[in-house]
Design a protein around this motif. Structure first.
Motif, PDB file in Angstrom:
ATOM      1  N   ALA A   1       1.040  -1.157   0.125  1.00  0.00           N
ATOM      2  CA  ALA A   1       0.050   0.108   0.061  1.00  0.00           C
ATOM      3  C   ALA A   1       0.836   1.148   0.014  1.00  0.00           C
ATOM      4  CB  ALA A   1      -0.922  -0.099   1.214  1.00  0.00           C
ATOM      5  N   GLY A   2       1.772   1.211   0.801  1.00  0.00           N
ATOM      6  CA  GLY A   2       2.516   2.466   1.019  1.00  0.00           C
ATOM      7  C   GLY A   2       3.296   2.957  -0.229  1.00  0.00           C
ATOM      8  N   ALA A   3       3.706   1.683  -0.921  1.00  0.00           N
ATOM      9  CA  ALA A   3       4.504   2.078  -2.113  1.00  0.00           C
ATOM     10  C   ALA A   3       3.759   2.275  -3.418  1.00  0.00           C
ATOM     11  CB  ALA A   3       5.227   0.581  -2.810  1.00  0.00           C
ATOM     12  N   ILE A   4       2.439   1.649  -3.484  1.00  0.00           N
ATOM     13  CA  ILE A   4       1.773   2.293  -4.726  1.00  0.00           C
ATOM     14  C   ILE A   4       1.056   3.610  -4.584  1.00  0.00           C
ATOM     15  CG2 ILE A   4      -0.407   1.160  -3.706  1.00  0.00           C
ATOM     16  CD1 ILE A   4       0.402   1.956  -7.475  1.00  0.00           C
ATOM     17  N   GLU A   5       1.089   4.003  -2.969  1.00  0.00           N
ATOM     18  CA  GLU A   5       0.506   5.393  -2.773  1.00  0.00           C
ATOM     19  C   GLU A   5       1.567   6.482  -2.996  1.00  0.00           C
ATOM     20  OE1 GLU A   5      -2.413   5.596   0.588  1.00  0.00           O
ATOM     21  OE2 GLU A   5      -3.078   3.618  -0.275  1.00  0.00           O
ATOM     22  N   ALA A   6       2.805   5.981  -2.612  1.00  0.00           N
ATOM     23  CA  ALA A   6       4.144   7.008  -2.917  1.00  0.00           C
ATOM     24  C   ALA A   6       4.242   7.201  -4.455  1.00  0.00           C
ATOM     25  CB  ALA A   6       5.377   6.161  -2.284  1.00  0.00           C
ATOM     26  N   LEU A   7       3.701   6.104  -5.365  1.00  0.00           N
ATOM     27  CA  LEU A   7       3.796   6.030  -6.675  1.00  0.00           C
ATOM     28  C   LEU A   7       2.696   7.125  -7.010  1.00  0.00           C
ATOM     29  CD1 LEU A   7       4.493   3.360  -9.145  1.00  0.00           C
ATOM     30  CD2 LEU A   7       2.487   4.961  -9.366  1.00  0.00           C
TER      31      LEU A   7
ATOM     32  N   VAL B   1       6.927  14.186  -1.411  1.00  0.00           N
ATOM     33  CA  VAL B   1       7.571  14.169  -2.860  1.00  0.00           C
ATOM     34  C   VAL B   1       7.195  15.596  -3.561  1.00  0.00           C
ATOM     35  CG1 VAL B   1       7.000  13.189  -4.970  1.00  0.00           C
ATOM     36  CG2 VAL B   1       6.448  11.716  -2.986  1.00  0.00           C
ATOM     37  N   THR B   2       8.349  16.076  -3.999  1.00  0.00           N
ATOM     38  CA  THR B   2       8.326  17.451  -4.564  1.00  0.00           C
ATOM     39  C   THR B   2       8.453  17.449  -6.165  1.00  0.00           C
ATOM     40  OG1 THR B   2      10.562  17.900  -4.175  1.00  0.00           O
ATOM     41  CG2 THR B   2       8.898  18.262  -2.456  1.00  0.00           C
TER      42      THR B   2
END
Length: 420
Positions: free
Chosen positions: A341-347, A405-406
């Motif tokens: 979950a944390g990876a797809i939402e970071a993406l 993320v920027t």
């Protein structure tokens, strides 16, 4: 002192919404749902509740060579499929193997293999158990297989941190790069744990959504009538590298991973701390590392699983740091991918910054936003420039991770490399 900037140069995913990044993003922006019913058909007689879940849009085994796929657990297949996409998107960089690492988080690893081979043991005996059982079930196999695939010798890391595993892997990757231990890290999360035992366990804990009549509306983060989360599966992988390394090879930069904050509740094995101190700390640490004030965040990609207690606790923590912030909750469309979950939402946060779009949150129209939320929850897509996005991932055990993320301030170029 010079601070190494960490940039995102590659993206890969396989989710309930799509077989790759483009299809997942398009479906998310369109307000589609990747959830369906009857996922565990054939397991009647064991008292399972009606099960709504998010299964991958395509079988990950079909994306790999048949011989390789047969030797892997479904969670490993997904991780390799997503990493192949991310590596290709990054331009298949030439990297010194001793400067390349992998970090793939998971909540449980190869549980499907464990259950299947245990059935074989009990019905056919020990001699029929697959000799590949252990490497197929061990949680670190996905990270190790990616290391083998790409020759990554700087280290293999496997955060197992419940719902925050994928985000923690990305935070760890950034630390490795900033510490000078790697130039490039293949990082993300994977999960394929929609099984009878996990469904039964979460059902007994009263954590699953009760809105099963219409699968597409079962996951209702921040809604007034939310009742629990929806199990899901998939993988997402990012290629992270130092800005200097990306510039030297002329890489395209999607975004900058500007900050990461990790904190613990030290309170309860499943419930969030009532005062939200751990979540607040993670968000403030991420902001501080990014050098940003709360007002500079365009929106927050909330953890928001759809549980009554969890969503209210996160909303309270967000209000303490940001006030009435703008938030979105992709789990309404994707379900809860647990370790991924944390990876797809970071993406998704990367794509939001890159394209200037806030994805919508499904399933808010009927009952509206819960009165205990007090946030600007985005119900319809908003095309608004996003200079910075914060993404939350909070897991059982009180494990809290926030990522910032920027936009790509230093877009690498062959003719104009980033300044050291």
């Amino acid at each position: 002192m010079h601070r190494t900037e960490v940039v995102v140069t590659g993206l890969g995913a396989i989710t309930p919404l799509g077989a790759d990044v483009a299809s997942t993003w398009e479906a998310l922006l369109a307000g589609a749902s990747g959830l369906r019913g009857d996922v565990l058909r054939g397991h009647g007689g064991v008292g399972l509740p009606d099960t709504v879940a998010g299964t991958m849009a395509v079988d990950p085994a079909t994306l790999l060579p048949p011989v390789q796929a047969r030797r892997l657990d479904r969670s490993q297949q997904a991780a390799l499929a997503a990493s192949a996409q991310a590596w290709a998107d990054a331009g298949a960089p030439e990297v010194d193997p001793d400067r390349l690492a992998s970090a793939i988080g998971t909540g449980i690893g190869g549980v499907g293999t464990l259950l299947k081979e245990d059935d074989v043991l009990e019905t056919a005996g020990a001699r029929r158990v697959s000799p590949r059982t252990v490497p197929m079930l061990m949680p670190n196999a996905a990270a190790a297989l990616i290391s083998i695939e790409y020759g990554a010798r700087a280290g293999v890391y496997t955060p197992v941190s419940a719902c925050s595993s994928g985000a923690e892997a990305i935070a760890l990757a950034a630390r490795l790069i900033r510490a000078g231990e790697a130039d490039v890290v293949i990082a993300g999360g994977t999960e394929a744990a929609t099984t009878p035992i996990t469904v039964a366990g979460f059902a007994r804990a009263q954590a699953l959504s009760g809105h099963t009549a219409d699968p597409a509306s079962a996951s209702r983060p921040f809604a007034a009538d939310r009742s629990g989360f929806v199990l899901s599966e998939g993988a997402a992988v990012l290629v992270l590298e130092s800005a200097e390394h990306a510039a030297a090879r002329g890489a395209r930069v999607h975004a900058v991973l500007a900050g990461a904050g990790i904190a613990a509740d030290a309170h309860h094995i499943t419930a969030p701390a009532p005062d939200g101190a751990g979540q607040v700390s993670a968000m403030r640490k991420a902001l501080a590392q990014a050098g940003l004030a709360p007002g500079q965040i365009g929106h927050i990609n909330a953890h928001a699983t759809g549980t009554p207690v969890g969503d209210a606790a996160e909303a309270r923590a967000i209000r303490e740091v940001f006030g009435r912030a703008t938030v979105t909750a992709p789990k309404a469309a994707l379900g809860h991918l647990f370790g991924a979950a944390g990876a797809i939402e970071a993406l998704i946060a990367v794509l939001s910054v890159e394209h200037g779009v806030i994805p919508p949150t499904r399933n808010l129209t009927a009952a509206g936003i819960g009165p205990d939320i007090g946030l600007d929850v985005v119900a319809e897509r908003r095309d608004v420039p996003q200079q910075a996005v914060l993404s939350n991932s909070f897991g059982f055990g009180g494990q809290n991770v926030s990522l910032v993320v920027t936009g790509a301030r230093h877009r690498a170029s062959r003719t104009a490399p980033a300044a050291p």
